[in-house]
Write a protein that holds these residues in place. Structure first.
Motif, mmCIF file in Angstrom:
data_model
loop_
_atom_site.group_PDB
_atom_site.id
_atom_site.type_symbol
_atom_site.label_atom_id
_atom_site.label_comp_id
_atom_site.label_asym_id
_atom_site.label_seq_id
_atom_site.Cartn_x
_atom_site.Cartn_y
_atom_site.Cartn_z
ATOM 1 N N UNK A 1 0.898 -1.282 -0.069
ATOM 2 C CA UNK A 1 -0.006 0.078 -0.086
ATOM 3 C C UNK A 1 0.801 1.156 -0.055
ATOM 4 N N UNK A 2 0.622 2.311 -0.750
ATOM 5 C CA UNK A 2 1.349 3.360 -1.081
ATOM 6 C C UNK A 2 0.934 4.415 0.241
ATOM 7 N N UNK A 3 1.962 4.734 0.860
ATOM 8 C CA UNK A 3 1.868 5.655 2.114
ATOM 9 C C UNK A 3 2.430 7.032 1.606
ATOM 10 N N UNK A 4 3.814 6.924 1.281
ATOM 11 C CA UNK A 4 4.263 8.278 0.484
ATOM 12 C C UNK A 4 5.653 7.675 -0.277
ATOM 13 N N UNK A 5 6.511 8.465 -0.679
ATOM 14 C CA UNK A 5 7.605 7.983 -1.468
ATOM 15 C C UNK A 5 8.268 7.314 -0.820
ATOM 16 N N UNK A 6 8.836 7.239 0.501
ATOM 17 C CA UNK A 6 9.750 6.526 1.108
ATOM 18 C C UNK A 6 9.312 5.452 1.840
ATOM 19 N N UNK A 7 7.702 5.362 1.780
ATOM 20 C CA UNK A 7 7.206 4.287 2.884
ATOM 21 C C UNK A 7 6.157 3.556 1.936
ATOM 22 N N UNK A 8 6.348 2.412 2.085
ATOM 23 C CA UNK A 8 5.288 1.372 1.667
ATOM 24 C C UNK A 8 4.738 0.473 2.685
ATOM 25 N N UNK A 9 3.486 0.274 2.824
ATOM 26 C CA UNK A 9 2.996 -0.895 3.898
ATOM 27 C C UNK A 9 2.543 -2.059 3.345
ATOM 28 N N UNK A 10 2.933 -3.192 3.729
ATOM 29 C CA UNK A 10 2.535 -4.413 3.228
ATOM 30 C C UNK A 10 1.204 -4.941 3.748
ATOM 31 N N UNK A 11 0.373 -5.383 3.138
ATOM 32 C CA UNK A 11 -0.810 -5.688 3.261
ATOM 33 C C UNK A 11 -1.277 -7.409 2.794
ATOM 34 N N UNK A 12 -1.605 -8.149 4.038
ATOM 35 C CA UNK A 12 -2.161 -9.505 3.559
ATOM 36 C C UNK A 12 -3.414 -9.443 3.887
ATOM 37 N N UNK A 13 -4.275 -9.417 3.000
ATOM 38 C CA UNK A 13 -5.999 -9.123 3.276
ATOM 39 C C UNK A 13 -6.680 -10.350 2.622
ATOM 40 N N UNK A 14 -7.648 -10.838 3.417
ATOM 41 C CA UNK A 14 -8.510 -11.865 2.739
ATOM 42 C C UNK A 14 -9.172 -11.313 1.517
ATOM 43 N N UNK A 15 -9.288 -12.224 0.698
ATOM 44 C CA UNK A 15 -10.158 -11.801 -0.688
ATOM 45 C C UNK A 15 -11.358 -12.581 -0.823
#
Length: 295
Positions: free
Chosen positions: A178-192
């Motif tokens: 997931x995009x937060x800002x230029x230097x930070x990305x957040x990993x998501x493991x979501x049920x689909x």
């Protein structure tokens, strides 16, 4: 100590590399601007659609049955992994792969041991990585980012939903940045899939309303549920695309800075080597002159 020619060649090589990293940083910045605009426009729509689906579900008198809600024993697992098509973006792809492996280890170790965990790869890097690790990989949509649009992602979502409805998979999970800002990305493991109905005990009083459905409740939910899943996957792909460009921009910026530091060191070495060579030549001339004088 390296010769002057070797140091000069290294300076030329590093300088060329720095020009490439600068150009890649500028390209990533331009792509990031477009990708960021796309995801910022998509987020409110996706959130509102999910909110509408939850509200309609909460306000309906009966639960609409759909194959996409079928809860089965988790025997056959599909993990949708969203990575990039190209490298040179730092730990962007590595983090997604690690998160996926951790998910398999923690939740699906038994299924993985039986060979019942399959990877649905969106992005070449993820496909290559999991193929090397021995997983069964669906590569039908690895080139999604080369033609990124809703139609392409919609086709991927439809393929996943059809496979789940037919019982080819019991659980589908989604892993992406997931995009937060230029230097930070957040990993998501979501049920689909399957779709889990909201706990009625947690519904607010605001949703306790009797709705009049036009057309029927079944028709509305049959339209909303697949559309919500398609938008959910499309949002994940857009998030990953923006995250990729941000990670590449950061990586290329750091590479450019490192090249600049290396150039400073090489130029210092070059000057020292050159001064040493000049000093040696002067000493040889003086020594020769003294030898001639003494003779």
């Amino acid at each position: 100590m390296a010769s002057l020619k070797e140091v000069r060649n290294r300076i030329v090589s590093v300088n060329s590399t720095q020009q490439i990293t600068k150009a890649m940083k500028m390209v990533a910045a331009a792509k990031l601007r477009r990708a960021q605009d796309n995801i910022l426009q998509m987020r409110p729509y996706a959130q509102k659609l999910n909110e509408m689906l939850s509200t309609v579900s909460a306000g309906s008198e009966s639960s609409v049955e759909t194959p996409l809600k079928a809860v089965r024993a988790a025997e056959k697992i599909l993990i949708v992994v969203v990575t990039s098509d190209r490298g040179l973006c730092g730990a962007f792809n590595t983090n997604v792969v690690k998160a996926t492996l951790l998910l398999i280890e923690e939740k699906y170790a038994v299924q993985a041991a039986k060979g019942n965990v399959e990877i649905f790869a969106i992005g070449k890097k993820g496909a290559e990585s999991f193929t090397r690790k021995g997983y069964k990989v669906n590569t039908a949509f690895v080139d999604t980012f080369s033609r990124l649009n809703f139609v392409t992602v919609k086709s991927a979502a439809e393929q996943i939903m059809t496979a789940f409805a037919e019982g080819q998979y019991d659980v589908v999970d989604l892993v992406f940045n997931e995009f937060k800002n230029v230097a930070t990305q957040i990993i998501h493991t979501d049920p689909y899939l399957p779709i889990v109905s909201e706990d009625t005990s947690k519904k607010s009083k605001k949703t306790e309303v009797n709705y009049i459905f036009e057309p029927t409740e079944e028709e509305i939910m049959a339209e909303l549920i697949p559309k919500s899943l398609k938008i959910q996957l499309y949002r994940a792909v857009l998030e990953s695309n923006a995250s990729e460009q941000g990670a590449r921009m950061t990586a290329m910026d750091k590479a450019t800075e490192n090249a600049q530091e290396l150039l400073k060191e090489l130029k210092l070495i070059y000057n020292r080597t050159r001064q040493a060579a000049i000093t040696t030549e002067i000493l040889e001339i003086v020594g020769g002159a003294e030898a001639l004088k003494n003779s």
